[in-house]
Motif scaffolding. Structure first.
Motif, PDB file in Angstrom:
ATOM      1  N   ALA A 207      16.524  73.522  37.856  1.00  0.00           N
ATOM      2  CA  ALA A 207      14.850  72.992  37.991  1.00  0.00           C
ATOM      3  C   ALA A 207      14.360  72.552  36.415  1.00  0.00           C
ATOM      4  O   ALA A 207      13.747  71.856  36.397  1.00  0.00           O
ATOM      5  CB  ALA A 207      14.267  74.130  38.776  1.00  0.00           C
ATOM      6  N   VAL A 208      14.756  73.729  35.484  1.00  0.00           N
ATOM      7  CA  VAL A 208      14.222  73.521  34.233  1.00  0.00           C
ATOM      8  C   VAL A 208      14.962  72.034  33.549  1.00  0.00           C
ATOM      9  O   VAL A 208      14.333  71.084  32.938  1.00  0.00           O
ATOM     10  CB  VAL A 208      14.739  74.418  33.381  1.00  0.00           C
ATOM     11  N   ARG A 209      16.269  71.884  33.851  1.00  0.00           N
ATOM     12  CA  ARG A 209      16.902  70.681  33.373  1.00  0.00           C
ATOM     13  C   ARG A 209      16.296  69.441  33.762  1.00  0.00           C
ATOM     14  O   ARG A 209      16.068  68.608  33.200  1.00  0.00           O
ATOM     15  CB  ARG A 209      18.248  70.519  33.481  1.00  0.00           C
ATOM     16  N   ARG A 210      16.096  69.304  35.237  1.00  0.00           N
ATOM     17  CA  ARG A 210      15.322  68.324  35.828  1.00  0.00           C
ATOM     18  C   ARG A 210      13.917  67.951  35.363  1.00  0.00           C
ATOM     19  O   ARG A 210      13.641  67.020  35.002  1.00  0.00           O
ATOM     20  CB  ARG A 210      15.331  68.546  37.459  1.00  0.00           C
ATOM     21  N   ALA A 211      13.113  68.967  34.887  1.00  0.00           N
ATOM     22  CA  ALA A 211      11.947  69.065  34.728  1.00  0.00           C
ATOM     23  C   ALA A 211      11.803  68.317  33.142  1.00  0.00           C
ATOM     24  O   ALA A 211      11.148  67.620  32.673  1.00  0.00           O
ATOM     25  CB  ALA A 211      11.145  70.095  34.735  1.00  0.00           C
ATOM     26  N   VAL A 212      12.738  68.937  32.225  1.00  0.00           N
ATOM     27  CA  VAL A 212      12.521  68.689  30.870  1.00  0.00           C
ATOM     28  C   VAL A 212      13.206  67.240  30.346  1.00  0.00           C
ATOM     29  O   VAL A 212      13.056  66.787  29.212  1.00  0.00           O
ATOM     30  CB  VAL A 212      13.230  69.766  30.028  1.00  0.00           C
ATOM     31  N   GLY A 213      14.309  66.792  31.250  1.00  0.00           N
ATOM     32  CA  GLY A 213      15.025  65.578  31.024  1.00  0.00           C
ATOM     33  C   GLY A 213      16.101  66.176  30.019  1.00  0.00           C
ATOM     34  O   GLY A 213      16.271  66.958  29.433  1.00  0.00           O
ATOM     35  N   ASP A 214      16.982  64.797  30.002  1.00  0.00           N
ATOM     36  CA  ASP A 214      18.090  64.890  29.155  1.00  0.00           C
ATOM     37  C   ASP A 214      17.826  64.999  27.460  1.00  0.00           C
ATOM     38  O   ASP A 214      18.622  65.311  26.847  1.00  0.00           O
ATOM     39  CB  ASP A 214      19.024  63.701  29.293  1.00  0.00           C
ATOM     40  N   GLY A 215      16.746  64.483  27.330  1.00  0.00           N
ATOM     41  CA  GLY A 215      16.273  64.260  25.769  1.00  0.00           C
ATOM     42  C   GLY A 215      15.821  65.741  25.150  1.00  0.00           C
ATOM     43  O   GLY A 215      15.702  65.830  23.877  1.00  0.00           O
ATOM     44  N   THR A 216      15.771  66.873  25.925  1.00  0.00           N
ATOM     45  CA  THR A 216      15.336  68.295  25.449  1.00  0.00           C
ATOM     46  C   THR A 216      16.651  69.086  25.224  1.00  0.00           C
ATOM     47  O   THR A 216      17.451  69.023  26.088  1.00  0.00           O
ATOM     48  CB  THR A 216      14.266  68.710  26.310  1.00  0.00           C
ATOM     49  N   THR A 217      16.712  69.776  23.884  1.00  0.00           N
ATOM     50  CA  THR A 217      17.850  70.569  23.690  1.00  0.00           C
ATOM     51  C   THR A 217      17.414  71.693  24.449  1.00  0.00           C
ATOM     52  O   THR A 217      16.195  72.557  24.395  1.00  0.00           O
ATOM     53  CB  THR A 217      18.007  70.728  22.434  1.00  0.00           C
ATOM     54  N   LEU A 218      18.260  72.335  25.413  1.00  0.00           N
ATOM     55  CA  LEU A 218      17.789  73.620  26.020  1.00  0.00           C
ATOM     56  C   LEU A 218      19.038  74.817  25.942  1.00  0.00           C
ATOM     57  O   LEU A 218      20.237  74.356  25.814  1.00  0.00           O
ATOM     58  CB  LEU A 218      17.935  73.198  27.546  1.00  0.00           C
ATOM     59  N   MET A 219      18.458  75.844  25.658  1.00  0.00           N
ATOM     60  CA  MET A 219      19.444  77.026  25.390  1.00  0.00           C
ATOM     61  C   MET A 219      19.028  78.118  26.417  1.00  0.00           C
ATOM     62  O   MET A 219      18.038  78.130  26.993  1.00  0.00           O
ATOM     63  CB  MET A 219      19.134  77.583  24.112  1.00  0.00           C
ATOM     64  N   CYS A 220      19.953  79.076  26.652  1.00  0.00           N
ATOM     65  CA  CYS A 220      19.497  80.216  27.749  1.00  0.00           C
ATOM     66  C   CYS A 220      20.035  81.569  27.216  1.00  0.00           C
ATOM     67  O   CYS A 220      20.860  81.534  25.907  1.00  0.00           O
ATOM     68  CB  CYS A 220      20.131  80.033  28.879  1.00  0.00           C
ATOM     69  N   ASP A 221      19.473  82.553  27.556  1.00  0.00           N
ATOM     70  CA  ASP A 221      19.713  83.873  26.990  1.00  0.00           C
ATOM     71  C   ASP A 221      19.868  84.964  28.075  1.00  0.00           C
ATOM     72  O   ASP A 221      18.822  85.082  28.761  1.00  0.00           O
ATOM     73  CB  ASP A 221      18.357  84.098  25.994  1.00  0.00           C
ATOM     74  N   ALA A 222      20.864  85.540  28.204  1.00  0.00           N
ATOM     75  CA  ALA A 222      20.967  86.556  29.276  1.00  0.00           C
ATOM     76  C   ALA A 222      20.849  88.038  28.611  1.00  0.00           C
ATOM     77  O   ALA A 222      20.646  88.965  29.344  1.00  0.00           O
ATOM     78  CB  ALA A 222      22.403  86.488  29.775  1.00  0.00           C
ATOM     79  N   ASN A 223      20.463  88.065  27.461  1.00  0.00           N
ATOM     80  CA  ASN A 223      20.085  89.544  26.845  1.00  0.00           C
ATOM     81  C   ASN A 223      21.119  90.724  27.299  1.00  0.00           C
ATOM     82  O   ASN A 223      20.641  91.662  27.683  1.00  0.00           O
ATOM     83  CB  ASN A 223      18.813  89.995  27.462  1.00  0.00           C
ATOM     84  N   GLN A 224      22.364  90.229  27.309  1.00  0.00           N
ATOM     85  CA  GLN A 224      23.418  91.192  27.483  1.00  0.00           C
ATOM     86  C   GLN A 224      23.780  91.726  29.029  1.00  0.00           C
ATOM     87  O   GLN A 224      24.267  92.557  29.280  1.00  0.00           O
ATOM     88  CB  GLN A 224      23.295  92.425  26.392  1.00  0.00           C
TER      89      GLN A 224
END
Ligand code: MG
Length: 398
Positions: A207-224
Protein backbone atom coordinates in the motif's frame (compact mmCIF):
# COMPACT_ATOMS: atom_id res chain seq x y z
CA UNK A 1 27.64 -6.73 58.08
CA UNK A 2 28.13 -4.79 54.89
CA UNK A 3 31.39 -3.59 53.40
CA UNK A 4 32.31 -0.78 51.03
CA UNK A 5 32.98 -1.74 47.42
CA UNK A 6 36.72 -2.45 47.12
CA UNK A 7 38.49 -0.11 44.74
CA UNK A 8 40.22 -1.42 41.63
CA UNK A 9 42.37 0.36 39.11
CA UNK A 10 43.01 -0.49 35.51
CA UNK A 11 46.60 -1.24 34.62
CA UNK A 12 46.04 0.49 31.30
CA UNK A 13 44.44 3.51 32.98
CA UNK A 14 47.15 5.76 34.41
CA UNK A 15 46.33 7.97 37.33
CA UNK A 16 45.34 11.41 36.09
CA UNK A 17 48.34 12.92 37.90
CA UNK A 18 50.48 11.25 35.24
CA UNK A 19 48.72 13.09 32.44
CA UNK A 20 50.42 15.89 30.60
CA UNK A 21 48.12 18.89 30.46
CA UNK A 22 48.17 21.06 27.37
CA UNK A 23 46.50 24.43 27.59
CA UNK A 24 45.81 25.02 31.27
CA UNK A 25 42.38 26.43 30.43
CA UNK A 26 41.41 23.05 28.98
CA UNK A 27 41.70 21.31 32.36
CA UNK A 28 38.47 19.64 33.42
CA UNK A 29 37.12 21.18 36.64
CA UNK A 30 33.65 19.62 36.93
CA UNK A 31 31.54 16.77 35.56
CA UNK A 32 27.76 16.88 35.98
CA UNK A 33 25.02 14.59 34.73
CA UNK A 34 21.26 14.74 34.37
CA UNK A 35 18.60 13.49 31.96
CA UNK A 36 15.61 14.87 30.08
CA UNK A 37 12.38 13.07 29.19
CA UNK A 38 11.28 14.82 26.00
CA UNK A 39 7.61 14.19 25.16
CA UNK A 40 6.74 13.00 21.66
CA UNK A 41 3.98 14.78 19.77
CA UNK A 42 2.13 11.46 19.57
CA UNK A 43 2.95 7.94 20.82
CA UNK A 44 4.96 5.71 18.46
CA UNK A 45 5.70 2.01 18.23
CA UNK A 46 7.98 -0.27 16.28
CA UNK A 47 8.16 -4.06 16.53
CA UNK A 48 9.98 -4.01 19.87
CA UNK A 49 9.15 -0.73 21.65
CA UNK A 50 6.26 1.66 22.30
CA UNK A 51 7.22 5.18 23.37
CA UNK A 52 5.64 8.41 24.58
CA UNK A 53 8.98 10.13 25.37
CA UNK A 54 12.56 10.09 24.18
CA UNK A 55 15.00 10.13 27.07
CA UNK A 56 18.23 12.13 26.75
CA UNK A 57 20.98 11.49 29.33
CA UNK A 58 23.35 14.47 29.48
CA UNK A 59 26.88 15.07 30.75
CA UNK A 60 28.24 18.58 31.07
CA UNK A 61 32.02 18.84 31.37
CA UNK A 62 33.37 22.21 32.48
CA UNK A 63 36.91 23.37 31.85
CA UNK A 64 38.99 25.95 33.69
CA UNK A 65 38.45 28.55 30.97
CA UNK A 66 34.69 28.49 31.65
CA UNK A 67 33.62 26.42 28.66
CA UNK A 68 31.01 23.68 28.96
CA UNK A 69 31.11 20.63 26.71
CA UNK A 70 27.86 18.68 26.47
CA UNK A 71 27.64 14.98 25.72
CA UNK A 72 24.33 13.24 25.10
CA UNK A 73 22.85 9.86 24.45
CA UNK A 74 19.34 8.59 23.73
CA UNK A 75 17.56 5.75 25.53
CA UNK A 76 14.14 4.25 26.11
CA UNK A 77 14.85 3.71 29.81
CA UNK A 78 17.74 3.58 32.25
CA UNK A 79 19.16 7.09 31.79
CA UNK A 80 20.24 6.96 35.44
CA UNK A 81 22.44 3.95 34.70
CA UNK A 82 24.47 5.89 32.14
CA UNK A 83 24.75 8.86 34.49
CA UNK A 84 25.89 6.62 37.35
CA UNK A 85 28.73 5.16 35.26
CA UNK A 86 29.96 8.69 34.60
CA UNK A 87 29.40 9.94 38.17
CA UNK A 88 30.80 6.93 40.04
CA UNK A 89 33.55 5.70 37.71
CA UNK A 90 34.50 8.20 34.99
CA UNK A 91 34.33 11.55 36.81
CA UNK A 92 37.32 10.83 39.08
CA UNK A 93 39.38 9.92 36.00
CA UNK A 94 38.33 13.12 34.24
CA UNK A 95 38.78 15.80 36.91
CA UNK A 96 42.07 17.61 36.41
CA UNK A 97 42.74 15.96 33.06
CA UNK A 98 43.00 17.91 29.83
CA UNK A 99 39.83 18.02 27.73
CA UNK A 100 42.11 18.29 24.69
CA UNK A 101 43.35 14.73 25.25
CA UNK A 102 40.38 13.14 23.46
CA UNK A 103 41.94 9.86 22.34
CA UNK A 104 43.94 9.44 25.54
CA UNK A 105 40.80 9.96 27.61
CA UNK A 106 38.89 7.46 25.48
CA UNK A 107 41.52 4.82 26.10
CA UNK A 108 41.81 5.54 29.82
CA UNK A 109 38.04 5.33 30.39
CA UNK A 110 37.63 2.30 28.13
CA UNK A 111 40.24 0.33 30.07
CA UNK A 112 38.99 1.20 33.56
CA UNK A 113 37.80 -1.83 35.59
CA UNK A 114 34.27 -1.10 34.26
CA UNK A 115 35.57 -2.59 30.99
CA UNK A 116 34.81 -5.99 32.48
CA UNK A 117 31.11 -5.24 32.82
CA UNK A 118 30.35 -3.20 29.75
CA UNK A 119 32.22 -3.27 26.46
CA UNK A 120 28.72 -2.76 25.02
CA UNK A 121 25.61 -1.14 26.36
CA UNK A 122 25.49 1.04 29.46
CA UNK A 123 29.21 1.46 30.19
CA UNK A 124 30.15 2.02 26.55
CA UNK A 125 27.29 4.46 25.97
CA UNK A 126 28.45 6.45 29.00
CA UNK A 127 31.91 6.59 27.38
CA UNK A 128 30.27 7.89 24.21
CA UNK A 129 28.63 10.73 26.18
CA UNK A 130 32.01 11.81 27.58
CA UNK A 131 33.67 11.54 24.16
CA UNK A 132 30.96 13.68 22.54
CA UNK A 133 31.37 16.30 25.27
CA UNK A 134 35.14 16.43 24.66
CA UNK A 135 34.65 16.84 20.89
CA UNK A 136 32.09 19.57 21.61
CA UNK A 137 34.72 21.33 23.72
CA UNK A 138 37.39 20.84 21.04
CA UNK A 139 35.20 22.47 18.41
CA UNK A 140 34.27 25.31 20.76
CA UNK A 141 37.92 25.95 21.51
CA UNK A 142 38.67 26.00 17.79
CA UNK A 143 35.75 28.41 17.32
CA UNK A 144 34.16 26.27 14.59
CA UNK A 145 31.30 23.79 14.24
CA UNK A 146 32.49 20.22 14.76
CA UNK A 147 32.02 19.22 11.10
CA UNK A 148 34.50 21.93 10.11
CA UNK A 149 37.01 20.79 12.74
CA UNK A 150 36.71 17.27 11.24
CA UNK A 151 37.34 18.57 7.73
CA UNK A 152 33.79 18.13 6.40
CA UNK A 153 32.39 20.00 3.42
CA UNK A 154 29.78 22.72 3.97
CA UNK A 155 27.37 21.12 1.47
CA UNK A 156 23.86 20.23 2.66
CA UNK A 157 23.46 16.54 3.60
CA UNK A 158 20.60 14.48 2.16
CA UNK A 159 18.30 13.17 4.88
CA UNK A 160 15.67 10.46 5.05
CA UNK A 161 12.63 10.68 7.28
CA UNK A 162 11.78 7.95 9.79
CA UNK A 163 8.99 9.78 11.59
CA UNK A 164 5.94 8.59 9.63
CA UNK A 165 6.26 4.87 9.26
CA UNK A 166 5.31 3.65 12.73
CA UNK A 167 3.83 0.27 13.41
CA UNK A 168 1.05 1.62 15.64
CA UNK A 169 -0.53 3.48 12.70
CA UNK A 170 -3.24 1.76 10.71
CA UNK A 171 -2.51 1.09 7.06
CA UNK A 172 -4.58 4.13 6.05
CA UNK A 173 -2.85 6.35 8.62
CA UNK A 174 0.53 5.05 7.46
CA UNK A 175 -0.20 5.90 3.85
CA UNK A 176 -1.54 9.32 4.86
CA UNK A 177 1.46 10.15 7.07
CA UNK A 178 4.01 9.09 4.45
CA UNK A 179 2.18 10.95 1.69
CA UNK A 180 2.23 14.14 3.75
CA UNK A 181 6.01 13.81 4.09
CA UNK A 182 6.30 13.75 0.30
CA UNK A 183 4.22 16.94 0.22
CA UNK A 184 6.86 18.50 2.50
CA UNK A 185 9.61 17.69 0.00
CA UNK A 186 10.95 14.42 1.41
CA UNK A 187 12.19 11.93 -1.19
CA UNK A 188 13.45 9.17 1.13
CA UNK A 189 11.22 7.67 3.82
CA UNK A 190 11.36 4.63 6.08
CA UNK A 191 8.56 2.36 7.23
CA UNK A 192 8.52 -0.06 10.15
CA UNK A 193 7.73 -3.73 9.63
CA UNK A 194 7.59 -6.70 12.01
CA UNK A 195 3.87 -7.04 12.69
CA UNK A 196 3.00 -10.32 14.46
CA UNK A 197 1.33 -11.42 11.20
CA UNK A 198 3.75 -11.01 8.26
CA UNK A 199 0.76 -10.87 5.89
CA UNK A 200 -0.09 -7.54 7.46
CA UNK A 201 3.43 -6.28 6.73
CA UNK A 202 3.03 -7.38 3.12
CA UNK A 203 -0.23 -5.49 2.74
CA UNK A 204 1.21 -2.37 4.36
CA UNK A 205 4.42 -2.15 2.30
CA UNK A 206 2.50 -2.73 -0.94
CA UNK A 207 0.00 0.00 0.00
CA UNK A 208 2.84 2.36 0.83
CA UNK A 209 4.64 1.74 -2.47
CA UNK A 210 1.41 2.34 -4.40
CA UNK A 211 0.90 5.62 -2.50
CA UNK A 212 4.42 7.06 -2.75
CA UNK A 213 5.06 6.00 -6.36
CA UNK A 214 8.26 4.80 -7.96
CA UNK A 215 10.09 8.09 -7.54
CA UNK A 216 10.35 7.83 -3.76
CA UNK A 217 13.15 5.92 -2.05
CA UNK A 218 11.64 3.55 0.49
CA UNK A 219 13.38 1.64 3.29
CA UNK A 220 11.98 -0.74 5.90
CA UNK A 221 13.04 -1.61 9.43
CA UNK A 222 12.10 -4.81 11.32
CA UNK A 223 13.93 -3.87 14.56
CA UNK A 224 15.31 -7.43 14.93
CA UNK A 225 11.82 -8.96 15.00
CA UNK A 226 12.13 -11.72 12.40
CA UNK A 227 13.79 -15.10 12.47
CA UNK A 228 15.69 -16.18 9.39
CA UNK A 229 12.75 -18.16 7.96
CA UNK A 230 10.37 -15.19 8.24
CA UNK A 231 12.95 -12.82 6.79
CA UNK A 232 13.51 -15.20 3.85
CA UNK A 233 9.75 -15.31 3.21
CA UNK A 234 9.51 -11.50 3.34
CA UNK A 235 12.42 -10.79 1.00
CA UNK A 236 10.64 -11.40 -2.34
CA UNK A 237 7.91 -8.92 -1.37
CA UNK A 238 10.44 -6.37 -0.17
CA UNK A 239 12.26 -6.80 -3.50
CA UNK A 240 8.96 -6.40 -5.36
CA UNK A 241 8.32 -3.03 -3.68
CA UNK A 242 11.96 -2.03 -4.27
CA UNK A 243 13.12 -1.37 -0.72
CA UNK A 244 16.36 0.57 -0.75
CA UNK A 245 17.43 -1.37 2.31
CA UNK A 246 16.10 -3.87 4.85
CA UNK A 247 17.10 -2.78 8.34
CA UNK A 248 17.71 -5.04 11.34
CA UNK A 249 15.81 -8.02 9.93
CA UNK A 250 17.27 -10.40 12.56
CA UNK A 251 18.67 -10.41 16.07
CA UNK A 252 21.47 -7.86 16.08
CA UNK A 253 24.13 -10.34 17.21
CA UNK A 254 23.30 -12.92 14.53
CA UNK A 255 26.18 -12.28 12.16
CA UNK A 256 25.76 -15.57 10.31
CA UNK A 257 22.05 -15.00 9.83
CA UNK A 258 22.66 -11.56 8.38
CA UNK A 259 25.32 -12.98 6.04
CA UNK A 260 23.00 -15.77 4.90
CA UNK A 261 20.23 -13.28 4.20
CA UNK A 262 22.57 -10.85 2.44
CA UNK A 263 23.79 -13.62 0.12
CA UNK A 264 20.20 -14.56 -0.76
CA UNK A 265 18.88 -11.10 -1.70
CA UNK A 266 19.72 -8.32 -4.11
CA UNK A 267 18.55 -5.79 -1.50
CA UNK A 268 21.00 -4.22 0.90
CA UNK A 269 20.88 -5.36 4.51
CA UNK A 270 21.28 -2.45 6.95
CA UNK A 271 22.33 -2.72 10.59
CA UNK A 272 24.32 -0.91 13.22
CA UNK A 273 22.12 0.72 15.83
CA UNK A 274 22.61 -2.35 18.03
CA UNK A 275 26.29 -2.88 17.19
CA UNK A 276 28.45 -1.34 19.87
CA UNK A 277 32.07 -1.52 18.80
CA UNK A 278 34.49 -1.06 15.93
CA UNK A 279 35.53 -4.69 16.28
CA UNK A 280 31.97 -5.98 15.96
CA UNK A 281 31.36 -3.81 12.89
CA UNK A 282 34.60 -5.10 11.39
CA UNK A 283 33.36 -8.68 11.88
CA UNK A 284 30.01 -7.96 10.20
CA UNK A 285 31.77 -6.23 7.32
CA UNK A 286 34.31 -9.03 6.90
CA UNK A 287 31.44 -11.52 6.86
CA UNK A 288 29.57 -9.57 4.16
CA UNK A 289 26.65 -9.47 6.61
CA UNK A 290 25.53 -5.92 5.83
CA UNK A 291 25.84 -3.33 3.07
CA UNK A 292 24.52 -0.24 4.88
CA UNK A 293 26.46 0.62 8.02
CA UNK A 294 24.25 2.44 10.52
CA UNK A 295 26.89 3.23 13.09
CA UNK A 296 25.52 5.46 15.86
CA UNK A 297 27.90 7.73 17.78
CA UNK A 298 25.82 7.24 20.95
CA UNK A 299 26.07 3.43 20.80
CA UNK A 300 29.72 3.03 19.83
CA UNK A 301 32.19 5.08 21.85
CA UNK A 302 31.21 8.55 20.63
CA UNK A 303 32.60 10.57 17.75
CA UNK A 304 36.01 8.92 18.08
CA UNK A 305 34.83 5.36 17.43
CA UNK A 306 32.19 6.53 14.92
CA UNK A 307 34.91 8.00 12.72
CA UNK A 308 36.87 4.75 12.86
CA UNK A 309 33.86 2.59 11.89
CA UNK A 310 32.78 4.98 9.13
CA UNK A 311 36.26 5.05 7.61
CA UNK A 312 36.50 1.25 7.74
CA UNK A 313 33.10 0.81 6.07
CA UNK A 314 33.62 3.47 3.43
CA UNK A 315 37.01 2.03 2.51
CA UNK A 316 35.21 -1.21 1.64
CA UNK A 317 32.68 0.57 -0.56
CA UNK A 318 29.77 0.29 1.86
CA UNK A 319 27.17 2.93 2.50
CA UNK A 320 27.35 4.73 5.85
CA UNK A 321 23.96 6.01 7.04
CA UNK A 322 24.04 6.58 10.81
CA UNK A 323 21.19 5.64 13.10
CA UNK A 324 20.23 8.76 15.03
CA UNK A 325 20.07 7.84 18.70
CA UNK A 326 21.04 11.46 19.27
CA UNK A 327 18.15 12.59 17.04
CA UNK A 328 20.96 13.71 14.69
CA UNK A 329 22.42 16.58 16.80
CA UNK A 330 25.91 15.06 16.63
CA UNK A 331 25.52 13.08 13.42
CA UNK A 332 24.81 16.23 11.42
CA UNK A 333 28.47 17.04 12.14
CA UNK A 334 30.17 13.69 11.59
CA UNK A 335 28.50 12.52 8.36
CA UNK A 336 30.46 13.38 5.26
CA UNK A 337 33.74 14.02 7.04
CA UNK A 338 35.68 11.13 5.50
CA UNK A 339 36.49 9.87 2.03
CA UNK A 340 33.67 7.76 0.56
CA UNK A 341 32.25 6.72 -2.80
CA UNK A 342 28.65 7.05 -1.63
CA UNK A 343 27.16 10.46 -0.79
CA UNK A 344 26.48 11.01 2.91
CA UNK A 345 22.98 10.31 4.20
CA UNK A 346 21.47 11.11 7.58
CA UNK A 347 18.39 9.89 9.45
CA UNK A 348 15.91 12.61 10.38
CA UNK A 349 13.75 12.21 13.49
CA UNK A 350 12.71 15.59 14.91
CA UNK A 351 11.66 14.49 18.39
CA UNK A 352 14.20 16.37 20.50
CA UNK A 353 14.70 19.56 18.52
CA UNK A 354 13.19 21.68 21.31
CA UNK A 355 15.74 20.34 23.79
CA UNK A 356 18.70 22.09 22.17
CA UNK A 357 19.99 25.63 21.85
CA UNK A 358 20.98 24.90 18.23
CA UNK A 359 18.11 23.38 16.31
CA UNK A 360 18.76 21.44 13.10
CA UNK A 361 17.74 23.04 9.83
CA UNK A 362 16.25 20.78 7.15
CA UNK A 363 14.87 22.06 3.86
CA UNK A 364 13.39 19.91 1.09
CA UNK A 365 14.97 16.78 2.51
CA UNK A 366 18.43 18.28 2.93
CA UNK A 367 20.05 19.13 6.25
CA UNK A 368 22.07 22.34 6.44
CA UNK A 369 25.36 22.13 8.28
CA UNK A 370 25.18 23.90 11.68
CA UNK A 371 27.15 27.14 11.95
CA UNK A 372 27.61 27.64 15.71
CA UNK A 373 30.90 26.47 17.25
CA UNK A 374 30.68 23.06 18.93
CA UNK A 375 28.67 19.88 18.39
CA UNK A 376 25.12 21.33 18.68
CA UNK A 377 24.61 19.46 21.95
CA UNK A 378 24.08 22.34 24.41
CA UNK A 379 20.76 21.87 26.22
CA UNK A 380 18.22 24.68 26.11
CA UNK A 381 17.67 25.98 29.71
CA UNK A 382 13.88 26.03 29.33
CA UNK A 383 13.89 22.44 28.07
CA UNK A 384 15.86 21.48 31.15
CA UNK A 385 13.40 23.27 33.43
CA UNK A 386 10.48 21.48 31.79
CA UNK A 387 11.81 17.98 31.20
CA UNK A 388 14.64 17.17 33.63
CA UNK A 389 14.01 13.78 35.25
CA UNK A 390 13.76 13.78 39.02
CA UNK A 391 16.47 11.92 40.94
CA UNK A 392 18.81 11.17 38.00
CA UNK A 393 22.46 12.25 37.84
CA UNK A 394 24.61 14.54 39.99
CA UNK A 395 22.83 17.71 38.88
CA UNK A 396 19.67 16.52 40.59
CA UNK A 397 16.29 18.12 40.90
CA UNK A 398 13.69 16.95 43.37
MG1 MG B 1 16.20 1.08 13.13
Amino acid sequence: MAVDEPSASGVLSPDRADLVLGDDGAAIVSVETYALAVPLKSPIADSTAALTHWTVPVVEIRTRDGRVGTGISGVHAGSGLLCTVIDDYYAAALLGASSEDVIGTWNRLYWLPTHWIGRAGVVHMALSMVDIALWDLAAQRAGVPLWRLLGGTPDPIEAYNTDAGWLNRTENELVHDLSSLLDQGWKRVKVKVGKPDPLEDISRVRAVRRAVGDGTTLMCDANQRWDLATANRMMPVLEEVAMDWVEEPLHADDLEGHATLQRATRLDIAAGESIYSYQQFASFIAGDALRVVQVDATRVGGVTEWLQVAAHAAARGLRVAPHAGDMMQVHQHVVGTGLAQSPPLIEFIPWTQDAYVDRSIVQDGYLQRPQAPGASTAIDPEARRNWQIRGVGTARVS
